[in-house]
Design a protein around this motif. Structure first.
Motif, PDB file in Angstrom:
ATOM      1  N   CYS A 174      -9.594  -2.184 -13.114  1.00 35.66           N
ATOM      2  CA  CYS A 174      -8.380  -2.797 -12.594  1.00 35.66           C
ATOM      3  C   CYS A 174      -7.396  -2.928 -13.731  1.00 35.66           C
ATOM      4  O   CYS A 174      -7.762  -3.192 -14.856  1.00 35.66           O
ATOM      5  CB  CYS A 174      -8.667  -4.174 -12.018  1.00 35.66           C
ATOM      6  N   SER A 175      -6.129  -2.741 -13.396  1.00 35.54           N
ATOM      7  CA  SER A 175      -5.189  -2.596 -14.495  1.00 35.54           C
ATOM      8  C   SER A 175      -4.605  -3.894 -15.012  1.00 35.54           C
ATOM      9  O   SER A 175      -4.365  -4.034 -16.188  1.00 35.54           O
ATOM     10  CB  SER A 175      -4.081  -1.669 -14.051  1.00 35.54           C
ATOM     11  N   TYR A 208       0.837  -1.191   0.000  1.00 27.60           N
ATOM     12  CA  TYR A 208       0.000   0.000   0.000  1.00 27.60           C
ATOM     13  C   TYR A 208       0.876   1.246   0.000  1.00 27.60           C
ATOM     14  O   TYR A 208       1.862   1.254   0.713  1.00 27.60           O
ATOM     15  CB  TYR A 208      -0.902  -0.028   1.232  1.00 27.60           C
ATOM     16  N   PRO A 209       0.575   2.280  -0.763  1.00 27.83           N
ATOM     17  CA  PRO A 209      -0.586   2.457  -1.632  1.00 27.83           C
ATOM     18  C   PRO A 209      -0.374   2.011  -3.086  1.00 27.83           C
ATOM     19  O   PRO A 209      -1.193   2.376  -3.933  1.00 27.83           O
ATOM     20  CB  PRO A 209      -0.806   3.968  -1.559  1.00 27.83           C
ATOM     21  N   PHE A 210       0.671   1.259  -3.346  1.00 31.61           N
ATOM     22  CA  PHE A 210       0.790   0.759  -4.719  1.00 31.61           C
ATOM     23  C   PHE A 210      -0.277  -0.287  -5.008  1.00 31.61           C
ATOM     24  O   PHE A 210      -0.687  -0.473  -6.135  1.00 31.61           O
ATOM     25  CB  PHE A 210       2.171   0.148  -4.945  1.00 31.61           C
ATOM     26  N   THR A 211      -0.679  -0.985  -3.976  1.00 30.93           N
ATOM     27  CA  THR A 211      -1.777  -1.937  -4.128  1.00 30.93           C
ATOM     28  C   THR A 211      -2.894  -1.491  -3.204  1.00 30.93           C
ATOM     29  O   THR A 211      -2.680  -0.675  -2.318  1.00 30.93           O
ATOM     30  CB  THR A 211      -1.347  -3.349  -3.709  1.00 30.93           C
ATOM     31  N   SER A 212      -4.088  -2.034  -3.419  1.00 23.04           N
ATOM     32  CA  SER A 212      -5.219  -1.485  -2.684  1.00 23.04           C
ATOM     33  C   SER A 212      -5.453  -2.241  -1.383  1.00 23.04           C
ATOM     34  O   SER A 212      -4.964  -3.340  -1.174  1.00 23.04           O
ATOM     35  CB  SER A 212      -6.474  -1.520  -3.551  1.00 23.04           C
ATOM     36  N   GLU A 214      -4.743   3.166 -10.925  1.00 20.13           N
ATOM     37  CA  GLU A 214      -4.963   2.489  -9.651  1.00 20.13           C
ATOM     38  C   GLU A 214      -4.021   2.996  -8.564  1.00 20.13           C
ATOM     39  O   GLU A 214      -4.415   3.226  -7.429  1.00 20.13           O
ATOM     40  CB  GLU A 214      -4.763   0.984  -9.841  1.00 20.13           C
ATOM     41  N   VAL A 215      -2.755   3.196  -8.964  1.00 21.24           N
ATOM     42  CA  VAL A 215      -1.765   3.670  -7.996  1.00 21.24           C
ATOM     43  C   VAL A 215      -2.115   5.088  -7.538  1.00 21.24           C
ATOM     44  O   VAL A 215      -2.081   5.407  -6.351  1.00 21.24           O
ATOM     45  CB  VAL A 215      -0.350   3.586  -8.605  1.00 21.24           C
ATOM     46  N   ARG A 225      -0.137   5.000 -13.215  1.00 19.70           N
ATOM     47  CA  ARG A 225      -1.279   4.113 -13.339  1.00 19.70           C
ATOM     48  C   ARG A 225      -2.409   4.583 -12.473  1.00 19.70           C
ATOM     49  O   ARG A 225      -2.220   4.984 -11.324  1.00 19.70           O
ATOM     50  CB  ARG A 225      -0.860   2.686 -12.979  1.00 19.70           C
ATOM     51  N   GLU A 256      -4.656  -6.345  -7.208  1.00 19.81           N
ATOM     52  CA  GLU A 256      -3.249  -6.513  -7.493  1.00 19.81           C
ATOM     53  C   GLU A 256      -2.491  -6.958  -6.246  1.00 19.81           C
ATOM     54  O   GLU A 256      -2.818  -6.591  -5.141  1.00 19.81           O
ATOM     55  CB  GLU A 256      -2.684  -5.155  -7.900  1.00 19.81           C
ATOM     56  N   HIS A 307      -4.874   5.108  -4.978  1.00 23.06           N
ATOM     57  CA  HIS A 307      -4.481   4.729  -3.611  1.00 23.06           C
ATOM     58  C   HIS A 307      -3.579   5.771  -2.945  1.00 23.06           C
ATOM     59  O   HIS A 307      -3.631   5.967  -1.748  1.00 23.06           O
ATOM     60  CB  HIS A 307      -3.801   3.359  -3.607  1.00 23.06           C
ATOM     61  N   PRO A 313      -9.785  -9.742  -9.039  1.00 27.46           N
ATOM     62  CA  PRO A 313      -8.765  -8.975  -9.753  1.00 27.46           C
ATOM     63  C   PRO A 313      -8.097  -7.876  -8.945  1.00 27.46           C
ATOM     64  O   PRO A 313      -8.015  -6.760  -9.398  1.00 27.46           O
ATOM     65  CB  PRO A 313      -9.559  -8.380 -10.915  1.00 27.46           C
TER      66      PRO A 313
END
Lengths: 388, 389
Positions: free
Chosen positions: B332-333, A208-212, B313-314, B311, A340, B317, A338
């Motif tokens: 979603c990527s 986080y925060p690169f992934t959720s 998504e990044v 991106r 990441e 967040h 889905p």
């Protein structure tokens, strides 16, 4: 309908002097798997376990199908020691089962019953042939065997044999630490290790925060789904932050090595945690050649950071075999959600499939490896999923 | 909560305080079932009637032309499947014209109707989601039964020329025995575009409560004239049998109040939103390598943009750590199926789709908050680029 469930545990009975330890552990695990549902006495005789049901044999047998160490279970009917009653029972037991041929096998430990075993066999065989005209007798390779046991307490009849998981009782080996990514493979690796009695704990890396936040929730859910198979029905999950390592690796001058370097960090953190928590092995979901980090060269370079044994139970499985197992375990649907994980966000365009130790040593010389590992360990979180 | 900046109002909105208050009595004081014969029931029935009347007035329609549903998705389904279930059309499936940018609750119904024998034609769309009404004329066939086009696109805010399309359809219908029906998904239009259903010439229109600061669980289908549709659910006679099920009075009351507020304040809201939008667009000009995917004359509340090398998504967040909530342009990527069909539909390259974020504004926002958003965007985009490049 069936007041008793017969539980078989093949391999355990071979274990010489350890036998009592394995049997006691299995019995404890069986008891614990039946927590919260009604059942009667659980007893052990002659290398088998008997469970009294409360007319809920299907519910009980579903629970037992998640207990490692059990080879198969059979629902058992009990009748009075009276031939007419036993005949009735025989029909009840074989009804609704798909079979063209059958045989009857009687044991008679209670010698007070007037008929001897072969007489019982033929009396019941004749009765069944009469009542079920589609069935034939085949004493060599029958589709269905009707087992009858004549004991002082009554006659016990069964024919269905429900295959179970086999393996060794949960907790009969030691502790192992699984690198749990959130994909399809690592939960299967956990399952196969649990099958050999390993008490599996999980270590997940969160970026986080690169992934959720959701990708973390997903891994927690996977851990929860694995917990019923694990020792005491509990799965302990460690979550370590990988964000600072990602940042460092993104600024590294060797983008094609980033996956290899990332894996080496994961192994280091895993090995340090394993040592601290008395785990005897690291467990991964590697399957040889599946992706760049799972070539023989990559595994060699990644493995080189630790002397802790690394178990790779999926090494020889094809993707489809892994997927089939994941479906059977019940983790597949969650695994394919889905979100990441830290591997998918940072996949370089051309990951190295044949990294060498010289290359990674050079790349790591520019990184504060020990500092990054310690930082990740310091912020580790722990969750206990499952029964409490 | 107080420092939170919510910029995902196209996904859902916070229920307005006045709406919450309006709904309050209908949970446990005025809880009646409009079908009951006693006073408690009659009071509920009166409430329903009054809501229907108020909405009819706001939308310039007749109260008998409004059908309450549980959501915008249900209203879209009811419109499209309701036509396909008319016995004659069920036996003789026809032809439908639509666009590739519709909401999934339209596109997926049409996909299903295709399996029943219906044929679907798609209008071509420009790089900002715009369509050419004249092209629709070339797609008309003898078997054309329905045109379904959304008023305001939920991802890029493009406004379709509904009036013009309606006029073309009406002209085409002059010589037809079997009229072509026109359905419009107006979920993102209510409160932003003046809607006079009487003069618009649309046959079916979809609305939703939770996109306009009303409650979830409230949708509305407008159907011009008398009911021709067949129901999806069978049950009691509620909503003239087209949508049976005990009426969700609190949601209907909330929806009505919300519709009233956004309609009454529409001009002031739009003006305010346009100012915020201008401020935002002006502000991000300092960020290198960005692109805006909206039509310049689109809805005032929706912005869709990408920053090169970042991106979506990044970015989402990173911004959420600053308590700023935006949407991803693509769900979603890493998985192909997450690609936005709208951004794909307007021909955006894959990296811009993966990089897209959607900012959808609400009139509650202040220029100060937008200032903070611009500052945070700049800082965050720079931070991410430093990490990745």
């Amino acid at each position: 309908m069936y007041p008793i469930i017969l539980v078989r545990y093949g391999e355990l009975s071979l274990k010489g002097r350890n036998r009592k330890f394995f049997e006691d552990l299995l019995l404890k695990n069986i008891r614990s798997s039946l927590d919260g549902i009604p059942h009667g006495r659980i007893g052990k005789t002659f290398g088998r376990v008997y469970i009294r049901t409360e007319s809920n044999w299907e519910q009980i047998s579903r629970r037992l199908q998640r207990v490692f160490g059990i080879v198969s279970v059979s629902p058992v009917l009990k009748k009075e020691l009276d031939l007419e009653q036993i005949k009735k029972g025989a029909i009840q037991v074989i009804q609704g089962q798909e079979a063209q041929t059958f045989k009857v096998e009687t044991r008679r430990p209670y010698k007070g019953f007037p008929l001897i075993s072969p007489e019982i066999n033929s009396a019941l065989g004749a009765h069944i042939l009469n009542a079920c005209p589609q069935l034939r007798v085949d004493v060599h390779k029958p589709d269905l065997v009707l087992n009858v046991e004549i004991r002082r307490e009554g006659a016990f009849l069964y024919s269905r044999v429900i295959p179970c998981l086999g393996g060794l009782p949960a907790g009969s080996s030691g502790k192992g630490l699984l690198l749990l990514s959130g994909g399809i493979d690592s939960p299967v690796a956990a399952f196969l290790s649990m099958k050999r009695g390993v008490n599996v704990e999980g270590l997940h890396f969160h970026s986080y925060p690169f992934t959720s936040e959701r990708s973390k929730e997903k891994v927690i859910e996977l851990a929860r789904q694995l917990s019923p198979y694990n020792t005491e029905g509990v799965f302990r999950l460690w979550i370590a932050s990988f964000t600072e390592i990602q940042r460092a690796l993104q600024q590294n001058r060797y983008p094609s090595l980033s996956i290899t370097l990332m894996r080496r960090f994961m192994m280091r953190i895993g090995a340090a945690l394993a040592a601290k928590e008395q785990s005897y092995a690291l467990i991964t979901g590697d399957s040889l050649g599946q992706v760049a980090s799972q070539t023989m060269e990559s595994i060699y370079v990644i493995n080189a950071v630790t002397t802790t044994p690394v178990y790779r139970p999926l090494i020889g499985l094809d993707k489809q075999e892994i997927i089939d197992l994941a479906v059977q375990i019940g983790t597949y649907e969650t695994s394919i959600l889905p979100y990441e994980d830290c591997c998918t966000v940072f996949i370089p365009k051309n990951p190295a499939t044949r990294p060498t130790l010289e290359q990674v040593f050079q790349a790591e010389r520019e990184l504060d490896v020990e500092g990054l590992v310690q930082e990740s360990l310091a912020g580790i979180e722990v969750f206990e999923l499952g029964k409490k | 909560m107080q420092n939170e900046i919510y910029l995902d109002n196209s996904a859902t909105t916070a229920v307005a305080e006045e709406v919450v208050q309006a709904m309050e009595p209908y949970w446990s004081i005025q809880y009646g079932n409009p079908s009951s014969p006693h006073l408690r029931g009659i009071a509920a029935e009166k409430t329903m009637q009054s809501c229907r009347r108020q909405l009819a007035e706001l939308l310039e329609a007749d109260p008998s032309e409004l059908y309450f549903t549980s959501s915008g998705t249900e209203a879209n389904n009811l419109a499209l499947q309701g036509i396909a279930r008319i016995p004659f059309l069920a036996r003789n499936p026809g032809h439908i014209i639509t666009t590739p940018l519709e909401h999934p609750s339209v596109l997926n119904v049409l996909k299903y109707l295709e399996t029943l024998g219906w044929e679907i034609s798609f209008l071509t769309v420009g790089s900002r989601g715009e369509i050419d009404p004249q092209e629709m004329k070339t797609l008309f066939r003898n078997e054309t039964k329905l045109v379904s086009i959304m008023f305001v696109n939920n991802e890029i805010g493009t406004i379709a020329p509904i009036q013009e399309l309606a006029e073309l359809i009406q002209a085409e219908n002059k010589d037809r025995h079997q009229k072509i029906l026109f359905h419009v998904d107006a979920v993102q239009a209510l409160g932003y575009i003046p809607l006079s259903l009487q003069s618009l010439g649309v046959d079916l229109m979809t609305f939703s409560g939770h996109k306009i600061f009303g409650p979830k669980g409230a949708g509305l289908l407008y159907q011009r004239g008398k009911n021709r549709l067949k129901p999806l659910l069978f049950g009691g006679n509620q909503e003239k049998g087209l949508r049976p099920g005990t009426e969700n009075i609190p949601a209907i009351v909330g929806f009505t109040k919300a519709a009233q507020l956004v309609t009454e304040n529409r001009e002031a809201n739009v003006k305010h939103l346009q100012q915020l939008r201008r401020q935002l667009l002006e502000g991000i000009k300092d960020i290198k390598d960005y692109s805006i995917h909206n039509h310049p004359n689109g809805a005032p509340h929706i912005l869709n943009m990408s920053f090169k090398g970042v991106r979506g998504e990044v970015l989402v967040h990173f911004l959420e750590q600053k308590r700023i909530f935006v949407a991803m342009g693509a769900a979603c990527s890493s998985r192909r199926r997450g690609m936005s069909h709208v951004l794909e539909g307007i021909g955006l390259p894959a990296d811009e789709i993966l990089g897209a974020i959607r900012i959808s504004l609400s009139p509650e926002l202040t220029p100060n908050q937008i200032h903070y958003v611009i500052y945070s965007l700049k800082e965050t985009v720079e931070e991410i680029r430093n990490i990745y490049m």
